[in-house]
Design an enzyme around this catalytic site. Structure first.
Site, short mmCIF file in Angstrom:
data_model
loop_
_atom_site.label_atom_id
_atom_site.label_comp_id
_atom_site.label_asym_id
_atom_site.label_seq_id
_atom_site.Cartn_x
_atom_site.Cartn_y
_atom_site.Cartn_z
N LYS A 116 0.80 -1.23 0.00
CA LYS A 116 0.00 0.00 0.00
C LYS A 116 0.83 1.27 0.00
O LYS A 116 0.39 2.29 -0.54
CB LYS A 116 -0.96 -0.02 1.17
CG LYS A 116 -2.00 -1.10 1.00
CD LYS A 116 -3.07 -0.95 2.01
CE LYS A 116 -4.29 -1.70 1.57
NZ LYS A 116 -5.45 -1.25 2.32
N LYS A 157 -2.56 2.21 9.36
CA LYS A 157 -2.93 1.13 8.44
C LYS A 157 -1.74 0.23 8.12
O LYS A 157 -0.62 0.70 7.98
CB LYS A 157 -3.44 1.72 7.11
CG LYS A 157 -4.72 2.52 7.25
CD LYS A 157 -5.08 3.24 5.97
CE LYS A 157 -5.86 2.38 5.01
NZ LYS A 157 -6.39 3.18 3.86
N LYS A 200 -4.66 10.60 7.34
CA LYS A 200 -5.71 11.43 7.93
C LYS A 200 -6.95 10.57 7.97
O LYS A 200 -7.28 9.89 6.99
CB LYS A 200 -5.92 12.64 7.01
CG LYS A 200 -7.07 13.51 7.41
CD LYS A 200 -6.56 14.72 8.18
CE LYS A 200 -7.69 15.35 8.94
NZ LYS A 200 -7.37 15.64 10.34
N HIS A 234 -16.09 -3.15 6.90
CA HIS A 234 -15.29 -2.87 5.71
C HIS A 234 -15.59 -3.81 4.55
O HIS A 234 -14.85 -3.85 3.58
CB HIS A 234 -13.79 -2.87 6.01
CG HIS A 234 -13.39 -1.87 7.06
ND1 HIS A 234 -13.66 -0.53 6.93
CD2 HIS A 234 -12.78 -2.03 8.25
CE1 HIS A 234 -13.22 0.10 8.00
NE2 HIS A 234 -12.70 -0.78 8.82
N ARG A 290 -7.49 -6.49 -10.41
CA ARG A 290 -8.30 -7.68 -10.77
C ARG A 290 -9.74 -7.25 -11.02
O ARG A 290 -10.08 -6.07 -10.85
CB ARG A 290 -8.26 -8.67 -9.61
CG ARG A 290 -8.74 -8.00 -8.33
CD ARG A 290 -9.01 -8.95 -7.20
NE ARG A 290 -9.19 -8.25 -5.94
CZ ARG A 290 -10.33 -7.71 -5.51
NH1 ARG A 290 -11.42 -7.78 -6.25
NH2 ARG A 290 -10.39 -7.09 -4.34
N VAL A 293 -15.92 -8.02 -7.31
CA VAL A 293 -17.22 -8.67 -7.11
C VAL A 293 -18.33 -7.83 -7.76
O VAL A 293 -19.24 -8.35 -8.42
CB VAL A 293 -17.52 -8.83 -5.60
CG1 VAL A 293 -18.91 -9.41 -5.37
CG2 VAL A 293 -16.47 -9.67 -4.91
#
Ligand code: ADP
Length: 447
Positions: A116, A157, A200, A234, A290, A293
């Site tokens: 990330k 994160k 943030k 999430h 990718r 869904v």
């Protein structure tokens, strides 16, 4: 040219890919665990290979078995679907080494976006707006200073994050060290990598994502946005296109920024650039390399079959359309139907005794379920997706209400009743919701 595709997945997405292959005159190979021998994708494929016992790590994640299945059947390409090996760069490398086409981006691009911090840096360099945050990893030494610089509340994160794990909010300076330590230990337990970064914390954003497709040669287009703000833990629950929050100008502007970035990268295949959206501003959070869904709602409003495009570009045939050809028509909503208790969300595997899928204009059901089908307890609980399209959002909502009343799944519990509630809710009718709306709504219902 691709002549035989092995589908390295299960459930509704395996069926989805199989349908596209059939329409393109391409032969199909299904792979399955022993638990999925009776699955619909296995029944409908031209050939099938059992690749192992029920646990995913021994079957759907077993690269050796999947490569062996390609060699046994002579499949010259693999479609990974979503989840499982779809964002595994090593898998893409191994297939390439065996002369098998991976229907997806290059291993290099999968790696770039899989971390990330690198993804965010790349996005910034490509001109995509990002959430204000730390320059790379935060450590015990710089965490306080970084937090003060960004301004509270902040979010810690995991660099290797996914599925909302390894994420902790610090509302004030006093919460910071605890959030930092918890995020690090969660990240270490879940991903074997304790590295974290800081952003943030946006208080009331929407989750808006842009669908892109590139040919790997420097041509790329966007197919507008999807609003996936209705989430629980999430996890997306209900998605719509277009977003009730954007106008045409905003759509085309952010879409063009993403398409231009993909052109610069020479991105190949389908991808999604995910943003949080607050007060008219977009903030990049990650890119998924990718199919998603929720891709069918984009297909509904554009008429473009995304799997056809993925297969075309993987075989060097280029995109079938240019940006000018894309016309956004009407409104689409997808409901994810899970085999779960609609109140507690605990899984409800078992045998489906009755199954009646709704139909009529503007209705699509992507599901491998049928009467007599036994849902195995080993995999995620998604049993189908209901996608409804209408000329306007109001028509779409009215149609969804009608269709939900027709849908029958007996023998197990499903999340269908939740959607019956949502479709009648005034905030939803007004399109007035953010990423926290559903959690608050569910909490209020159980009080
Ligand atoms: P993952 O890969 O674990 O799904 P994401 O970065 O995609 O992680 O974020 C998942 C969800 O977490 C988002 O859809 C949003 O609900 C929330 N989130 C992520 N970053 C922020 C942020 N900076 N501020 C507020 N919420 C966030």
């Amino acid at each position: 040219m691709i002549s035989k595709v092995l589908i390295a997945n299960r459930g509704e997405i395996a069926l989805r890919v199989l349908r596209a292959c059939k329409e393109l005159g391409i032969a199909t190979v299904a792979v399955h665990s022993t638990a999925d021998a009776d699955a619909m994708h296995v029944r409908l494929a031209d050939e099938s290979v059992c690749i192992g016992p029920p646990p995913s790590r021994d079957s759907y994640l077993n690269i050796h078995q999947i490569v062996a299945a390609c060699e046994i059947t002579g499949a010259d390409a693999v479609h990974p679907g979503y989840g499982f090996l779809s964002e595994n760069a090593k898998f893409a490398d191994i297939l390439e080494a065996h002369g098998i086409t991976f229907i997806g981006p290059t291993a290099e691009h999968i790696r770039l976006m899989g971390d990330k911090i690198t993804a965010k840096q790349t996005a910034m360099e490509l001109g995509i707006p990002v959430v204000p945050g730390s320059d790379g990893e935060v450590t015990a030494e710089n965490v306080l200073e970084t937090g003060r610089k960004i301004g509270f509340p902040v979010l810690i994160k995991a660099t290797a994050g996914g599925g909302g794990r390894g994420m902790k909010v610090a509302k004030t300076e006093d919460d910071l060290m605890e959030a930092f330590d918890t995020a690090r230990s969660e990240a270490s337990a879940a991903f074997g990598n304790a590295a974290v970064y800081m952003e943030k914390y946006l208080e009331k954003p929407r989750h808006i994502e842009i669908q892109v497709v590139g040919d790997g040669e420097g041509n790329a287009i966007h197919l507008g946005e999807r609003d996936c703000s209705l989430q629980r833990r999430h996890q997306k629950v209900w998605e719509e296109a277009n977003s009730p929050a954007l106008n045409v100008e905003q759509r085309m502007k952010i879409g063009q920024i993403c398409a231009d970035a993909m052109k610069k990268m020479k991105y190949r295949g389908a991808g999604t650039v995910e943003f949080l959206y607050e007060n008219g501003e977009f903030y990049f959070i990650e890119m998924n390399t990718r199919l998603q869904v929720e891709h069918p709602i984009t297909e509904a409003i554009t008429g473009i079959d995304l799997v056809h495009e993925q297969i075309r570009v993987a075989s060097g045939g280029g995109l079938s359309v240019t940006q000018e050809d894309i016309v956004f028509s009407g409104h689409a909503i997808e409901c994810r139907i899970n085999a779960e208790d609609p109140r507690t969300f605990t899984p409800s595997p078992g045998t489906i005794t009755h199954f009646h899928a709704p139909g009529g204009l503007g209705v699509r059901v992507d599901s491998g379920a049928y009467a007599g089908y036994k849902i195995p307890p080993y995999y995620d609980s998604l049993i189908g997706k209901l996608i409804v399209h209408g000329r306007t959002r109001v028509e779409c909502m009215m149609r969804l209400r009608r269709v939900l009343d027709e849908f029958v799944v007996d023998g197990i519990k499903t999340t269908l009743p939740l959607f019956q509630d949502l479709v009648s809710n005034q905030d939803i009718a007004n399109g007035d919701y953010d990423i926290h709306w559903l959690e608050k709504y569910l909490a209020a219902k159980t009080d």
